[in-house]
Write a protein that holds these residues in place. Structure first.
Motif, short mmCIF file in Angstrom:
data_model
loop_
_atom_site.label_atom_id
_atom_site.label_comp_id
_atom_site.label_asym_id
_atom_site.label_seq_id
_atom_site.Cartn_x
_atom_site.Cartn_y
_atom_site.Cartn_z
N VAL A 118 -3.74 8.95 -6.50
CA VAL A 118 -4.10 7.65 -5.93
C VAL A 118 -3.77 7.62 -4.45
CG1 VAL A 118 -3.59 5.18 -5.95
CG2 VAL A 118 -3.80 6.43 -8.11
N LYS A 119 -4.73 7.23 -3.63
CA LYS A 119 -4.50 7.04 -2.21
C LYS A 119 -5.36 5.88 -1.74
CE LYS A 119 -4.16 9.37 2.25
NZ LYS A 119 -4.35 10.62 3.02
N LEU A 120 -4.74 4.72 -1.72
CA LEU A 120 -5.45 3.50 -1.35
C LEU A 120 -5.48 3.34 0.16
CD1 LEU A 120 -3.75 1.10 -3.93
CD2 LEU A 120 -6.01 2.17 -4.15
N SER A 121 -6.59 2.83 0.67
CA SER A 121 -6.71 2.54 2.10
C SER A 121 -6.56 1.04 2.33
CB SER A 121 -8.07 3.02 2.63
OG SER A 121 -9.12 2.20 2.12
N SER A 125 -11.41 1.38 -4.84
CA SER A 125 -11.06 2.55 -4.04
C SER A 125 -11.81 3.79 -4.53
CB SER A 125 -9.55 2.79 -4.12
OG SER A 125 -9.18 3.93 -3.39
N ARG A 154 0.84 -1.21 0.00
CA ARG A 154 0.00 0.00 0.00
C ARG A 154 0.87 1.26 0.00
NH1 ARG A 154 -1.90 2.92 4.72
NH2 ARG A 154 -3.51 4.40 4.11
N ALA A 155 1.88 1.28 0.85
CA ALA A 155 2.75 2.46 0.94
C ALA A 155 3.49 2.68 -0.38
CB ALA A 155 3.75 2.27 2.08
N GLU A 172 1.18 8.89 -6.19
CA GLU A 172 0.64 10.09 -5.54
C GLU A 172 0.36 11.20 -6.54
OE1 GLU A 172 1.78 13.11 -1.81
OE2 GLU A 172 3.26 11.70 -2.62
N ASN A 194 0.94 4.04 -2.98
CA ASN A 194 0.53 5.41 -2.68
C ASN A 194 1.65 6.41 -2.96
OD1 ASN A 194 -2.06 4.70 -2.00
ND2 ASN A 194 -1.72 4.72 0.21
N THR A 195 2.88 6.01 -2.66
CA THR A 195 4.02 6.89 -2.93
C THR A 195 4.27 7.03 -4.43
OG1 THR A 195 5.08 6.31 -0.83
CG2 THR A 195 6.48 7.25 -2.55
#
Length: 320
Positions: free
Chosen positions: A147-150, A213, A135-136, A143, A139-140
Motif C-alpha cells: 500500500v502506498k497512498l498519495s 488508490s 497518510r504516513a 507497506e 503507508n508505514t
C-alpha cells in the motif's frame, strides 16, 4: 577581458595544479578542470581560467567524453537543473508541426469552456498536517502489503464525499435543463506528451480511499501506455487537477464540459500558521474551485470547499 581557453589532454587529479577557489567554481559550473590550461604561476589554473572555460562546451563535464566536441543542446522540454548554460545554438528545431488529434480536441474543448462558461473562482487554505500524518501512518503500517497512498488519493475521496454533502456541484448545464447526477464519477488529470487526459474513477462516493488508490494507479498506467478505452475517460461528473507534485502552490484550472466545476490542487507548503493563538510551524494546502456560474453560485461553491476542508482536516472520516 577573459583569457583564451585552450583544450588540453585530461590531467590526473593528483598532478592538477588548481587554486582552491578555481576548483570550487569548476564544480559549481560543471567545468572539467583537467582539460583546462592554466594561466597562473607554473601553469596553475586560476579563477579566470574556469570562468572562461564555462563558456566553452568542450570543457564541460557533460562533453568530456568527446574532447573538443560541442555539448549537445538540451531537447525541447528538458527541465533546467542549474549549472552553466553551455548551449549557444537555437533552443529547438524551427519547424511547423501538424496539430495532433488529441491537441485538437483539447483546443476545441478549452475554447468552448472559456468562451461559453461564466466562471467563478474560489480558493481555500487547508491545514494539511493531519492528512500528511494519517497518510504516513497508513503507508508505514501497510507497506508490507504494497500500500502506498498519495495525497491525491485522499483528495479524490474527499471530493466525492464533498459532492455528497453539496450535490449541486455534481451537475451539468444542458441549455434548458440542469442535469443532477446521482453518482460521483470523479476524473483526474494525467499529463501526457501530447496533452492532458482525464481518466474517471466511477462511483467514487462508494469506494474506499484504498480502492480509489488502486484504480488511479491502474488508470494512470493505462493512460501513459495509451491504452485507455473511451469508457475510461468519459462520463466524469467532476474533475481534479493536481500540480502539487510539480511544486506549484496555487493555480486555476479550466472546466472540462459538461462538468460544472474543477478542483485545482497545489503543493503542500511549510510556513508559519496560527494555532490556539500561537504562531507555530505548519503545513498548508491551497485548493481552487473553478465554478460554472450558470449551474450554481459562489455561495454553493463555498459550501463545497468548506465540506472538502472539513474532510481533509479530519482525514479519519475518509476511512470509515
Amino acid at each position: 577581458m577573459a583569457p583564451a581557453v585552450a583544450v588540453s589532454a585530461p590531467a590526473s587529479d593528483e598532478r592538477l595544479r588548481i587554486s582552491p577557489l578555481a576548483r570550487k567554481i569548476a564544480a559549481q559550473q560543471s567545468v572539467d578542470a583537467s582539460r583546462v590550461t592554466g594561466t597562473g604561476p607554473h601553469g596553475r589554473i586560476v579563477k579566470a581560467d574556469i570562468l572562461a572555460a564555462a563558456a566553452n562546451p568542450a570543457l564541460l563535464k557533460s562533453a568530456a567524453a568527446s574532447a573538443g566536441a560541442a555539448a549537445t543542446p538540451p531537447r525541447s522540454g528538458t527541465p533546467f537543473t542549474g549549472g552553466a548554460v553551455a548551449a549557444k545554438g537555437p533552443i529547438q528545431e524551427e519547424r511547423l508541426a501538424p496539430v495532433s488529434t488529441m491537441r485538437g480536441v483539447i483546443a476545441k474543448r478549452m475554447v468552448e469552456s472559456t468562451t461559453t462558461i461564466p466562471y467563478v473562482y474560489l480558493d481555500i487554505e487547508i491545514d494539511a498536517e493531519p492528512l500528511l500524518a494519517v497518510r504516513a501512518q497508513l503507508n508505514t503500517g501497510l507497506e508490507s502489503q504494497g500500500v502506498k497512498l498519495s495525497v491525491n488519493d485522499f483528495i479524490l475521496k474527499a471530493s466525492a464525499e464533498a459532492l455528497r454533502r453539496v450535490p449541486t456541484v455534481n451537475c451539468s448545464w444542458e441549455g434548458t435543463h440542469i442535469r443532477h447526477h446521482g453518482a460521483a464519477h470523479v476524473a483526474f488529470a494525467v499529463a501526457l506528451e501530447d496533452g492532458l487526459i482525464t481518466p474517471v474513477v466511477r462511483d467514487a462516493h462508494l469506494k474506499s480511499v484504498f480502492q480509489i488508490s488502486t484504480e488511479v494507479k491502474a488508470l494512470g498506467k493505462k493512460a501513459k501506455d495509451k491504452k485507455l478505452a473511451p469508457a475510461d475517460y468519459t462520463g466524469g461528473t467532476f474533475c481534479v487537477s493536481n500540480l502539487g507534485m510539480m511544486g506549484i502552490p496555487k493555480f486555476t484550472a479550466i472546466i472540462n464540459p459538461p462538468n460544472a466545476a474543477i478542483l485545482a490542487v497545489g503543493t503542500t507548503v511549510a510556513k508559519p500558521v496560527v494555532k490556539n493563538g500561537q504562531v507555530v510551524a505548519g503545513q498548508t494546502l491551497t485548493v481552487t474551485l473553478s465554478c460554472d456560474h450558470r449551474v450554481f453560485d459562489g455561495a454553493v461553491g463555498a459550501q463545497f470547499l468548506g465540506a472538502l476542508k472539513d474532510l481533509l482536516e479530519k482525514p479519519a472520516l475518509l476511512l470509515v
